[in-house]
Design an enzyme around this catalytic site. Sequence first.
Site, mmCIF file in Angstrom:
data_model
loop_
_atom_site.group_PDB
_atom_site.id
_atom_site.type_symbol
_atom_site.label_atom_id
_atom_site.label_comp_id
_atom_site.label_asym_id
_atom_site.label_seq_id
_atom_site.Cartn_x
_atom_site.Cartn_y
_atom_site.Cartn_z
ATOM 1 N N SER A 178 -24.509 -58.662 -7.318
ATOM 2 C CA SER A 178 -23.710 -58.394 -7.638
ATOM 3 C C SER A 178 -24.412 -56.981 -8.441
ATOM 4 O O SER A 178 -25.620 -56.504 -8.306
ATOM 5 C CB SER A 178 -24.502 -59.423 -9.092
ATOM 6 O OG SER A 178 -23.613 -58.749 -10.691
ATOM 7 N N TYR A 207 -29.716 -64.172 -14.049
ATOM 8 C CA TYR A 207 -29.151 -64.290 -12.530
ATOM 9 C C TYR A 207 -28.296 -63.191 -12.014
ATOM 10 O O TYR A 207 -29.084 -62.331 -10.957
ATOM 11 C CB TYR A 207 -27.260 -64.024 -13.575
ATOM 12 C CG TYR A 207 -25.967 -63.514 -12.696
ATOM 13 C CD1 TYR A 207 -25.585 -64.688 -11.738
ATOM 14 C CD2 TYR A 207 -25.379 -61.906 -13.272
ATOM 15 C CE1 TYR A 207 -24.337 -64.124 -11.186
ATOM 16 C CE2 TYR A 207 -24.249 -61.915 -11.881
ATOM 17 C CZ TYR A 207 -24.723 -62.809 -11.048
ATOM 18 O OH TYR A 207 -22.958 -62.713 -10.660
ATOM 19 N N LYS A 211 -30.084 -61.040 -7.873
ATOM 20 C CA LYS A 211 -28.430 -60.228 -7.642
ATOM 21 C C LYS A 211 -29.739 -59.754 -7.299
ATOM 22 O O LYS A 211 -29.989 -59.399 -5.982
ATOM 23 C CB LYS A 211 -28.301 -59.705 -8.400
ATOM 24 C CG LYS A 211 -27.007 -61.409 -8.789
ATOM 25 C CD LYS A 211 -26.048 -61.402 -7.709
ATOM 26 C CE LYS A 211 -25.301 -62.945 -7.928
ATOM 27 N NZ LYS A 211 -25.110 -63.762 -6.629
ATOM 28 N N THR A 242 -12.700 -64.021 -12.172
ATOM 29 C CA THR A 242 -12.328 -65.622 -11.193
ATOM 30 C C THR A 242 -12.884 -66.761 -12.740
ATOM 31 O O THR A 242 -12.934 -65.888 -13.080
ATOM 32 C CB THR A 242 -14.181 -65.682 -10.035
ATOM 33 O OG1 THR A 242 -14.676 -65.080 -11.071
ATOM 34 C CG2 THR A 242 -13.420 -64.262 -9.189
HETATM 35 N N1 LIG Z 1 -16.136 -62.467 -10.327
HETATM 36 C C1 LIG Z 1 -16.777 -61.411 -10.156
HETATM 37 O O1 LIG Z 1 -16.685 -60.340 -11.091
HETATM 38 C C2 LIG Z 1 -18.395 -61.092 -9.885
HETATM 39 C C3 LIG Z 1 -18.977 -60.310 -10.046
HETATM 40 C C4 LIG Z 1 -20.783 -59.581 -9.288
HETATM 41 C C5 LIG Z 1 -20.757 -60.754 -8.053
HETATM 42 N N2 LIG Z 1 -20.186 -62.135 -8.405
HETATM 43 C C6 LIG Z 1 -20.542 -62.715 -7.372
HETATM 44 O O2 LIG Z 1 -19.825 -63.027 -6.508
HETATM 45 C C7 LIG Z 1 -19.997 -65.066 -6.161
HETATM 46 C C8 LIG Z 1 -18.528 -65.695 -6.329
HETATM 47 O O3 LIG Z 1 -18.620 -65.852 -7.757
HETATM 48 P P1 LIG Z 1 -17.108 -66.021 -8.951
HETATM 49 O O4 LIG Z 1 -16.620 -64.908 -9.991
HETATM 50 O O5 LIG Z 1 -16.225 -66.035 -8.125
HETATM 51 O O6 LIG Z 1 -17.891 -67.102 -9.242
HETATM 52 P P2 LIG Z 1 -17.056 -68.765 -9.088
HETATM 53 O O7 LIG Z 1 -15.943 -67.811 -10.332
HETATM 54 O O8 LIG Z 1 -18.377 -69.381 -10.340
HETATM 55 O O9 LIG Z 1 -17.019 -69.599 -7.850
HETATM 56 C C9 LIG Z 1 -18.061 -70.407 -7.570
HETATM 57 C C10 LIG Z 1 -18.337 -70.519 -6.886
HETATM 58 O O10 LIG Z 1 -19.495 -71.291 -5.953
HETATM 59 C C11 LIG Z 1 -20.037 -72.910 -6.195
HETATM 60 N N3 LIG Z 1 -21.431 -73.219 -6.708
HETATM 61 C C12 LIG Z 1 -21.761 -72.849 -7.431
HETATM 62 N N4 LIG Z 1 -22.635 -73.208 -7.172
HETATM 63 C C13 LIG Z 1 -22.977 -74.134 -6.111
HETATM 64 C C14 LIG Z 1 -24.545 -74.546 -5.239
HETATM 65 N N5 LIG Z 1 -25.192 -74.756 -6.155
HETATM 66 N N6 LIG Z 1 -23.910 -74.780 -3.705
HETATM 67 C C15 LIG Z 1 -22.791 -74.984 -3.580
HETATM 68 N N7 LIG Z 1 -21.847 -73.983 -3.900
HETATM 69 C C16 LIG Z 1 -22.658 -73.822 -5.242
HETATM 70 C C17 LIG Z 1 -19.009 -73.387 -6.805
HETATM 71 O O11 LIG Z 1 -18.510 -74.382 -6.866
HETATM 72 P P3 LIG Z 1 -18.583 -75.819 -7.129
HETATM 73 O O12 LIG Z 1 -18.539 -75.810 -8.915
HETATM 74 O O13 LIG Z 1 -17.249 -76.470 -7.146
HETATM 75 O O14 LIG Z 1 -19.906 -76.239 -6.276
HETATM 76 C C18 LIG Z 1 -17.293 -72.169 -7.159
HETATM 77 O O15 LIG Z 1 -16.586 -72.336 -5.784
HETATM 78 C C19 LIG Z 1 -21.457 -64.856 -6.524
HETATM 79 O O16 LIG Z 1 -22.642 -65.028 -5.724
HETATM 80 C C20 LIG Z 1 -21.551 -63.947 -7.661
HETATM 81 O O17 LIG Z 1 -22.247 -63.997 -7.943
HETATM 82 C C21 LIG Z 1 -18.512 -62.052 -9.130
#
Ligand SMILES: NC(=O)c1ccc[n+]([C@@H]2O[C@H](COP(=O)([O-])OP(=O)(O)OC[C@H]3O[C@@H](n4cnc5c(N)ncnc54)[C@H](OP(=O)(O)O)[C@@H]3O)[C@@H](O)[C@H]2O)c1
Length: 333
Positions: A178, A207, A211, A242
């Site tokens: 991130s 978090y 990261k 998301t």
């Molecule tokens: N969206 C953004 O703008 C953004 C920005 C910077 C970085 N990121 C990074 O992108 C990645 C995905 O983010 P997102 O925004 O898509 O998040 P999200 O919508 O919350 O999705 C997270 C996913 O991870 C799964 N998960 C959570 N804890 C887990 C665990 N312990 N074991 C296995 N699966 C797990 C969740 O499924 P379950 O809850 O069903 O297990 C879900 O499928 C993350 O690493 C986040 O830090 C996102």
Amino acid sequence: MVLHHAAAALDWVMDKSLVLGYTRIGPALRRAWWPHDPTPGALVGRHVLVTGASGGLGLATARGLVRLGATVHLTGRDASRLDAARSVLLEQAPLADVVTHVADVSDLAGTAEFARDLAAGVPRLHAVVHNAGVMPRQRTTTREGHELALATHVLGPHVLTYGLREPLAGGRVVLVTSGGAYGQRLEVDDPEYTEAGRGDYSGVTAYARTKRMQLVLTELWARDLAPDGIRVHSMHPGWADTPGVTDSLPRFAAMTRPLLRDADSGADTAVWLAATSDAIGTGGLWHDRRRRPTHYLPVGVETPEEIEAFWRFVLEETGVPAGGAGRDLSPGT
Ligand SMILES: NC(=O)c1ccc[n+]([C@@H]2O[C@H](COP(=O)([O-])OP(=O)(O)OC[C@H]3O[C@@H](n4cnc5c(N)ncnc54)[C@H](OP(=O)(O)O)[C@@H]3O)[C@@H](O)[C@H]2O)c1
């Protein structure tokens, strides 16, 4: 050539401005100059594992990999959410090969077992995308006693990567990190964030700290796994719409929603890193298909001693040794 320099300069300005680079504006403009798409069918016959793929960026990453012909393995903690994700992918690509696995990456023993089972069933793995992410509301520990963000973003991925080292030989590892990492130093004095005992735990900080750790881990893994031919990169997706962003940062999501990029644009670089045939080396941080610095300013850069302490901590807490027994990873070697 002039155009190339102009594009690089504009890309740099967009990155530093955050809003121009991280939002939907980023890919809309950069698409004009970023590297070409992977060849159609680039991943036919190849297996790719995506953690946290039941929604958000993980599902979008899986969609991009399916489009390139990969057999995609999805993990998540909830079987019904995984089934729903698989159905979505099959609706879009009825012939896709999508396999689901209930696996909680924050559970280190469970992750080691999952890696063993997967390695037994999938002798050659083209890539792992460590996407699972969490922003805890309060300090939470796993059943093994680790702070949840640390276990999910750092310790679990370490166990998984090294548990899959053999099938991954010659393959790729992508860590989804991130831009929040830019705001944090490498925390080595209190990686488990136990100062929360004094009441000042912040999920946002936990978090972002983990990261930052992922960026350091990328470089450590890249060097340690190079003899196995495994290339390691991290990428950050910018700001994508998301469930994770809406649930964890509702005010940020409400304020920025018209500008947030969609999940597919956020996942684009993870898919590209997994599939490109371009010579991109190993150990880099990427965003919108361009290598990025791991620090914006030359302050707060981790020292060799801090990196070594962090590496020792990861090895000790996971019980998973480095690739080459006793291989010296101290910076400069
Ligand atoms: N969206 C953004 O703008 C953004 C920005 C910077 C970085 N990121 C990074 O992108 C990645 C995905 O983010 P997102 O925004 O898509 O998040 P999200 O919508 O919350 O999705 C997270 C996913 O991870 C799964 N998960 C959570 N804890 C887990 C665990 N312990 N074991 C296995 N699966 C797990 C969740 O499924 P379950 O809850 O069903 O297990 C879900 O499928 C993350 O690493 C986040 O830090 C996102």
